[in-house]
Design a protein around this motif. Structure first.
Motif, PDB file in Angstrom:
ATOM      1  N   ARG A 206       0.840  -1.223   0.000  1.00 18.10           N
ATOM      2  CA  ARG A 206       0.000   0.000   0.000  1.00 18.10           C
ATOM      3  C   ARG A 206       0.866   1.261   0.000  1.00 18.10           C
ATOM      4  NH1 ARG A 206      -5.604  -1.257   2.724  1.00 18.10           N
ATOM      5  NH2 ARG A 206      -4.611  -2.864   3.954  1.00 18.10           N
ATOM      6  N   TYR A 207       1.890   1.256   0.881  1.00 17.95           N
ATOM      7  CA  TYR A 207       2.760   2.430   0.988  1.00 17.95           C
ATOM      8  C   TYR A 207       3.446   2.719  -0.354  1.00 17.95           C
ATOM      9  CZ  TYR A 207       6.452   5.585   2.406  1.00 17.95           C
ATOM     10  OH  TYR A 207       7.288   6.687   2.495  1.00 17.95           O
ATOM     11  N   ASN A 208       3.738   1.646  -1.100  1.00 14.45           N
ATOM     12  CA  ASN A 208       4.516   1.801  -2.337  1.00 14.45           C
ATOM     13  C   ASN A 208       3.654   1.941  -3.587  1.00 14.45           C
ATOM     14  OD1 ASN A 208       7.595   1.485  -1.823  1.00 14.45           O
ATOM     15  ND2 ASN A 208       6.622   0.031  -0.422  1.00 14.45           N
ATOM     16  N   LEU A 209       2.333   2.089  -3.435  1.00 16.78           N
ATOM     17  CA  LEU A 209       1.457   2.208  -4.621  1.00 16.78           C
ATOM     18  C   LEU A 209       1.855   3.378  -5.536  1.00 16.78           C
ATOM     19  CD1 LEU A 209      -2.051   1.351  -3.088  1.00 16.78           C
ATOM     20  CD2 LEU A 209      -0.749  -0.021  -4.725  1.00 16.78           C
ATOM     21  N   PRO A 210       2.200   4.562  -5.000  1.00 19.57           N
ATOM     22  CA  PRO A 210       2.604   5.644  -5.915  1.00 19.57           C
ATOM     23  C   PRO A 210       3.814   5.267  -6.766  1.00 19.57           C
ATOM     24  CG  PRO A 210       2.179   6.504  -3.717  1.00 19.57           C
ATOM     25  CD  PRO A 210       2.156   5.006  -3.606  1.00 19.57           C
ATOM     26  N   TYR A 211       4.737   4.445  -6.209  1.00 20.75           N
ATOM     27  CA  TYR A 211       5.910   4.022  -6.991  1.00 20.75           C
ATOM     28  C   TYR A 211       5.512   2.951  -8.009  1.00 20.75           C
ATOM     29  CZ  TYR A 211       8.107   6.211  -2.952  1.00 20.75           C
ATOM     30  OH  TYR A 211       8.447   7.090  -1.954  1.00 20.75           O
ATOM     31  N   ILE A 212       4.639   2.017  -7.591  1.00 21.87           N
ATOM     32  CA  ILE A 212       4.237   0.925  -8.479  1.00 21.87           C
ATOM     33  C   ILE A 212       3.546   1.481  -9.728  1.00 21.87           C
ATOM     34  CG2 ILE A 212       2.732  -1.118  -8.687  1.00 21.87           C
ATOM     35  CD1 ILE A 212       3.075  -1.500  -5.614  1.00 21.87           C
ATOM     36  N   PHE A 213       2.679   2.491  -9.528  1.00 23.77           N
ATOM     37  CA  PHE A 213       1.882   3.010 -10.650  1.00 23.77           C
ATOM     38  C   PHE A 213       2.347   4.405 -11.069  1.00 23.77           C
ATOM     39  CE2 PHE A 213      -1.011  -0.014  -8.465  1.00 23.77           C
ATOM     40  CZ  PHE A 213      -1.274  -0.856  -9.536  1.00 23.77           C
ATOM     41  N   SER A 214       3.628   4.735 -10.833  1.00 27.74           N
ATOM     42  CA  SER A 214       4.126   6.091 -11.115  1.00 27.74           C
ATOM     43  C   SER A 214       3.950   6.469 -12.590  1.00 27.74           C
ATOM     44  CB  SER A 214       5.603   6.194 -10.719  1.00 27.74           C
ATOM     45  OG  SER A 214       6.347   5.205 -11.407  1.00 27.74           O
ATOM     46  N   TYR A 215       3.971   5.468 -13.445  1.00 27.56           N
ATOM     47  CA  TYR A 215       3.858   5.687 -14.899  1.00 27.56           C
ATOM     48  C   TYR A 215       2.574   6.443 -15.255  1.00 27.56           C
ATOM     49  CZ  TYR A 215       3.197   4.380 -19.809  1.00 27.56           C
ATOM     50  OH  TYR A 215       2.976   4.405 -21.162  1.00 27.56           O
ATOM     51  N   PHE A 216       1.480   6.234 -14.480  1.00 29.32           N
ATOM     52  CA  PHE A 216       0.174   6.786 -14.869  1.00 29.32           C
ATOM     53  C   PHE A 216      -0.079   8.205 -14.350  1.00 29.32           C
ATOM     54  CE2 PHE A 216      -0.346   2.159 -14.799  1.00 29.32           C
ATOM     55  CZ  PHE A 216      -0.816   1.955 -16.084  1.00 29.32           C
ATOM     56  N   GLY A 217       0.763   8.642 -13.407  1.00 31.93           N
ATOM     57  CA  GLY A 217       0.603  10.008 -12.909  1.00 31.93           C
ATOM     58  C   GLY A 217      -0.577  10.207 -11.963  1.00 31.93           C
ATOM     59  N   TYR A 218      -1.077   9.139 -11.350  1.00 32.11           N
ATOM     60  CA  TYR A 218      -2.181   9.292 -10.398  1.00 32.11           C
ATOM     61  C   TYR A 218      -1.645   9.816  -9.064  1.00 32.11           C
ATOM     62  CZ  TYR A 218      -5.014   6.584 -13.638  1.00 32.11           C
ATOM     63  OH  TYR A 218      -5.691   6.151 -14.750  1.00 32.11           O
ATOM     64  N   ASP A 219      -2.490  10.576  -8.374  1.00 35.51           N
ATOM     65  CA  ASP A 219      -2.046  11.085  -7.075  1.00 35.51           C
ATOM     66  C   ASP A 219      -2.977  10.680  -5.935  1.00 35.51           C
ATOM     67  OD1 ASP A 219      -4.140  12.689  -7.849  1.00 35.51           O
ATOM     68  OD2 ASP A 219      -2.875  14.441  -8.239  1.00 35.51           O
ATOM     69  N   TYR A 220      -4.025   9.905  -6.244  1.00 39.53           N
ATOM     70  CA  TYR A 220      -4.935   9.420  -5.185  1.00 39.53           C
ATOM     71  C   TYR A 220      -5.034   7.892  -5.287  1.00 39.53           C
ATOM     72  CZ  TYR A 220      -9.220   8.242  -2.710  1.00 39.53           C
ATOM     73  OH  TYR A 220     -10.126   7.661  -1.871  1.00 39.53           O
ATOM     74  N   PHE A 221      -4.781   7.234  -4.180  1.00 37.20           N
ATOM     75  CA  PHE A 221      -4.874   5.764  -4.153  1.00 37.20           C
ATOM     76  C   PHE A 221      -5.735   5.333  -2.973  1.00 37.20           C
ATOM     77  CE2 PHE A 221      -0.932   6.764  -6.281  1.00 37.20           C
ATOM     78  CZ  PHE A 221      -0.924   5.896  -7.359  1.00 37.20           C
ATOM     79  N   ASP A 222      -6.649   4.420  -3.255  1.00 34.91           N
ATOM     80  CA  ASP A 222      -7.486   3.845  -2.191  1.00 34.91           C
ATOM     81  C   ASP A 222      -7.390   2.319  -2.364  1.00 34.91           C
ATOM     82  OD1 ASP A 222      -9.342   3.942  -0.070  1.00 34.91           O
ATOM     83  OD2 ASP A 222     -10.958   3.454  -1.465  1.00 34.91           O
ATOM     84  N   ALA A 223      -6.866   1.631  -1.364  1.00 34.52           N
ATOM     85  CA  ALA A 223      -6.622   0.184  -1.549  1.00 34.52           C
ATOM     86  C   ALA A 223      -7.102  -0.594  -0.326  1.00 34.52           C
ATOM     87  CB  ALA A 223      -5.131  -0.054  -1.769  1.00 34.52           C
ATOM     88  N   HIS A 224      -7.834  -1.671  -0.585  1.00 32.04           N
ATOM     89  CA  HIS A 224      -8.360  -2.515   0.502  1.00 32.04           C
ATOM     90  C   HIS A 224      -8.209  -3.984   0.138  1.00 32.04           C
ATOM     91  CE1 HIS A 224     -10.295   1.392   1.167  1.00 32.04           C
ATOM     92  NE2 HIS A 224     -10.150   1.079   2.439  1.00 32.04           N
ATOM     93  N   VAL A 225      -8.032  -4.802   1.177  1.00 32.53           N
ATOM     94  CA  VAL A 225      -7.807  -6.231   0.914  1.00 32.53           C
ATOM     95  C   VAL A 225      -9.124  -6.990   0.759  1.00 32.53           C
ATOM     96  CG1 VAL A 225      -5.560  -6.368   2.048  1.00 32.53           C
ATOM     97  CG2 VAL A 225      -7.616  -6.759   3.392  1.00 32.53           C
ATOM     98  N   PHE A 226      -9.030  -8.105   0.037  1.00 37.01           N
ATOM     99  CA  PHE A 226     -10.144  -9.057  -0.048  1.00 37.01           C
ATOM    100  C   PHE A 226      -9.563 -10.440  -0.324  1.00 37.01           C
ATOM    101  CE2 PHE A 226      -9.512  -7.850  -4.486  1.00 37.01           C
ATOM    102  CZ  PHE A 226      -9.707  -9.044  -5.182  1.00 37.01           C
ATOM    103  N   LYS A 227     -10.378 -11.443  -0.101  1.00 31.68           N
ATOM    104  CA  LYS A 227      -9.970 -12.801  -0.472  1.00 31.68           C
ATOM    105  C   LYS A 227     -11.192 -13.548  -0.975  1.00 31.68           C
ATOM    106  CE  LYS A 227     -10.366 -15.265   3.934  1.00 31.68           C
ATOM    107  NZ  LYS A 227      -9.692 -16.083   4.931  1.00 31.68           N
ATOM    108  N   VAL A 228     -10.922 -14.542  -1.824  1.00 33.08           N
ATOM    109  CA  VAL A 228     -11.987 -15.371  -2.407  1.00 33.08           C
ATOM    110  C   VAL A 228     -11.757 -16.798  -1.964  1.00 33.08           C
ATOM    111  CG1 VAL A 228     -12.968 -16.197  -4.580  1.00 33.08           C
ATOM    112  CG2 VAL A 228     -12.134 -13.855  -4.407  1.00 33.08           C
TER     113      VAL A 228
END
Length: 689
Positions: A206-228
């Protein structure tokens, strides 16, 4: 009688898992163990959904069609009940977890989220991600994909919503599988104080989401876990032209594609993403869609880092007194019967027995059954050494041991490469008996010895599973063990071998009949005003015929005492009973896995240890073995252990008609915690020798 006189198997099982939650809630249990019990509860529930809920859903789909399964009267009603109970247990789980976190803080142990990191910790998390995590994740942008990618059953996922702060329209959804298996779920953070700070791997991502998706230029990330959770039943079709190995391999691939039977998610998840995932997984509101807290896949918490002040009070295993001063286990077994009680006794003598046989120039053959093996199995090593030393080794390897199929396929290859003869079981029947026979030839004389056990040949689980294992050279017992192997080697024509067993009581041929006969004898004695008593210890009891026979015995006045860990479908209170059935369940540090049967038999007690629970699957669809205990000293020892369990008033719960799970009261009585008292009982016996 009708099924209304029974408790539904699956509802009874959920009641057992509630007892596991009680352990997590018990403030006298060490904190690490309390967290572990939350992990066990979660893991149990995963398996319950993968197998039982999936099966009930199939029953609903197949209603009115002919199918190879035992149908419940009203599977949909049971599914509805399960949904209600699971949601209640989820709330209780969350309440307990909140309390545990408060206790953790008192011990200066903190679970830190990505939002609460110090400057030093942020640098650490960034570096850790680069070095350990990045290469193990593949982020997937899911909207553009024609179908949702394959979601693994046991994995945890992060559902990500990304957008630019200045526009709500430019939004994307992504999925990231959290690589807990390769990296581990818990990361200990550097701290300048004596606090122990731990971050979960999903929060590192979660902390590294801005680095993971840096290519797209997004500045807002909302991330939550789930399992199936998916349907895990392997359909073994009846295509005779396909080998069992191919069927299992095919089944394992199909299991990965199994239908989703439960979706658990963080209740804070973005509503749009939640709706999208539910739709793409073809789930409806009737399915088990369960909102939860921030953390999921609690099964990993069984391995929570050992960062607590108070360590476990577990005592070291005892060396059995008969084996204390002996150089060789074999020499003792050829002279006398020995019963090992795991985990109180060390598992080493079992490994030693096989190691000695592997090196003994007079040993010619070893035959053994294997259901679940340790990942680095010393048992397998001993058997491989035996082959290398010129012995003939036969291993009955049960490929259909649920969730161990993959591991057992690998063991099959290892063993066959070494020259071990591997038997793969019987069609439509699992081999669950825990047996071994070793043949030794001196001159013209053949001597046979080995064991019959209630538990798996697994040195890892032997540290936490409570089981009994009879090591013996009794000729009659060994003759029957040989007959079982003759059947396994020639199952198409060999049922006569099972029927010829005279000492061991075997499923699927004689056990059901023998049990009914033994109960009937107690009923006759009760009716004749003689003493009549049955004491049974099992993992599970759901077999209708045997339960009704116990009801009949209770009506006749037979004194029935039961210790049952898990599924318990019997109703213990009924106005028709002359004596109520006394039934308890013990859930404690060790998993009560043994099966013990004691019938009073007019004072000439019949005592057995068995691999079989009283369930249709065990009695009719498995090869199982129960061994009568003839040695009076061992018989008394075993009865003493059962007596200690029947007196438990610390970890025992009453099994009643209402599934209340009330603890047996210790008010006014000496406290008896059976697992601790059993250890002391066996320790004193070891000291006396």
């Amino acid at each position: 009688m009708h099924k209304k006189n029974l408790i539904a198997r699956d509802i009874s099982w959920l009641s057992f898992n509630a007892r596991v939650l009680q352990e997590a809630n018990d403030p006298t249990v060490p904190l690490k163990s309390r967290i572990r019990f939350l992990g066990i509860h979660s893991n149990n529930l995963d398996e319950f959904f993968r197998v039982r809920v999936a099966t009930l859903k199939r029953m609903v789909e197949l209603a009115g069609k002919k199918a190879n399964m035992h149908f419940e009267d009203n599977p949909q009603a049971i599914l509805d009940q399960i949904q209600t109970i699971v949601l209640q247990q989820q709330n209780e789980f969350n309440r307990i977890w909140d309390g545990i976190q408060d206790e953790m803080k008192k011990q200066k142990v903190f679970l830190v989220t990505e939002k609460k990191l110090t400057k030093e910790q942020k640098d650490f998390v960034r570096t850790f991600f680069d070095e350990e995590v990045r290469s193990n994740i593949i982020p997937l942008l899911i909207e553009s994909l024609p179908a949702l990618p394959y979601l693994r059953d046991k994995s945890l996922y992060l559902g990500v919503v990304m957008r630019k702060e200045d526009s709500a329209y430019d939004q994307k959804y992504a999925l990231i599988e959290i690589p807990s298996k390769t990296v581990g779920r818990f990361v200990q953070l550097p701290s300048k104080t004596d606090d122990k700070q731990i971050i979960l791997l999903e929060d590192v991502v979660r902390y590294n989401l801005p680095y993971i998706f840096s290519y797209f230029g997004y500045d807002y990330f909302d991330a939550h876990v789930f399992k199936v959770t998916k349907d895990a039943e392997i359909d073994i079709d009846n295509d005779v032209s396909t080998t069992l190995v191919q069927k299992i391999e095919h089944g394992l691939k199909n299991r990965r594609k199994g239908k989703a039977v439960r979706f658990v998610y963080d209740k804070e998840m973005d509503a749009g993403l939640l709706e999208y995932l539910i739709r793409r997984l073809n789930l409806s509101r009737r399915d088990n869609i369960i909102p939860g807290g921030r953390i999921h896949n609690f099964r990993h918490f069984m391995d929570f880092p050992d960062v607590f002040d108070k360590k476990t009070t577990r005592l070291s295993p005892i060396r059995h007194p008969a084996l204390k001063n002996s150089l060789r286990v074999t020499d003792v077994i050829l002279e006398q019967d020995v019963m090992l009680h795991f985990p109180y006794h060390s598992f080493d003598p079992l490994i030693d027995l096989l190691r000695e046989a592997a090196m003994d120039p007079d040993v010619t053959t070893i035959k053994i059954t294997a259901y679940r093996l340790a990942s680095n199995s010393k048992i397998i090593n001993a058997l491989v050494n035996a082959v290398r030393n010129g012995k003939q080794v036969t291993v009955m390897l049960e490929l259909r041991a649920r969730f161990d199929e993959e591991a057992n396929l690998e063991w099959k290859n290892v063993l066959e490469d070494e020259g071990v003869k591997v038997l793969l079981g019987v069609p439509n029947m699992k081999v669950h008996a825990k047996i071994c026979v070793i043949k030794k030839r001196i001159g013209n004389k053949t001597t046979q010895y080995g064991f019959v056990s209630t538990g798996n040949l697994n040195e890892s689980t032997a540290r936490v599973y409570a089981d009994h294992c009879l090591l013996t050279s009794n000729r009659n017992i060994m003759a029957d063990v040989n007959r079982i192997f003759s059947y396994l080697e020639n199952y198409k024509t060999g049922e006569k071998f099972l029927k010829a067993c005279k000492t061991l009581v075997i499923c699927p041929t004689t056990m059901r009949k023998q049990l009914l006969m033994l109960i009937n004898r107690e009923i006759r004695n009760a009716k004749a005003k003689k003493e009549a008593r049955i004491t049974i210890k099992l993992n599970s009891i759901s077999d209708t015929d045997l339960i009704y026979k116990l009801y009949e015995a209770a009506e006749a006045g037979v004194d029935i005492q039961m210790v049952v860990r898990g599924i318990f479908c019997a109703k213990v209170e009924n106005k028709k009973y002359k004596k109520h059935i006394t039934a308890i369940s013990i859930v404690d540090e060790f998993l009560e896995h043994a099966r013990v049967l004691i019938f009073h038999n007019s004072g000439k007690e019949r005592v057995f240890i068995s691999s079989a629970d009283w369930m249709v699957r065990n009695l009719d669809h498995r090869v199982e073995a129960a061994v009568p205990i003839a040695n009076s000293e061992i018989k008394d020892e075993l009865k003493s252990i059962i007596d200690i369990q029947l007196r438990d008033n610390v970890k025992a719960r009453w099994l009643d008609n209402h599934l209340s799970n009330e603890y047996v009261s210790s008010a006014g009585k000496k406290k008896t915690r059976s697992q601790v008292d059993t250890f002391h009982f066996l320790q004193q016996k070891a000291v006396k020798v």
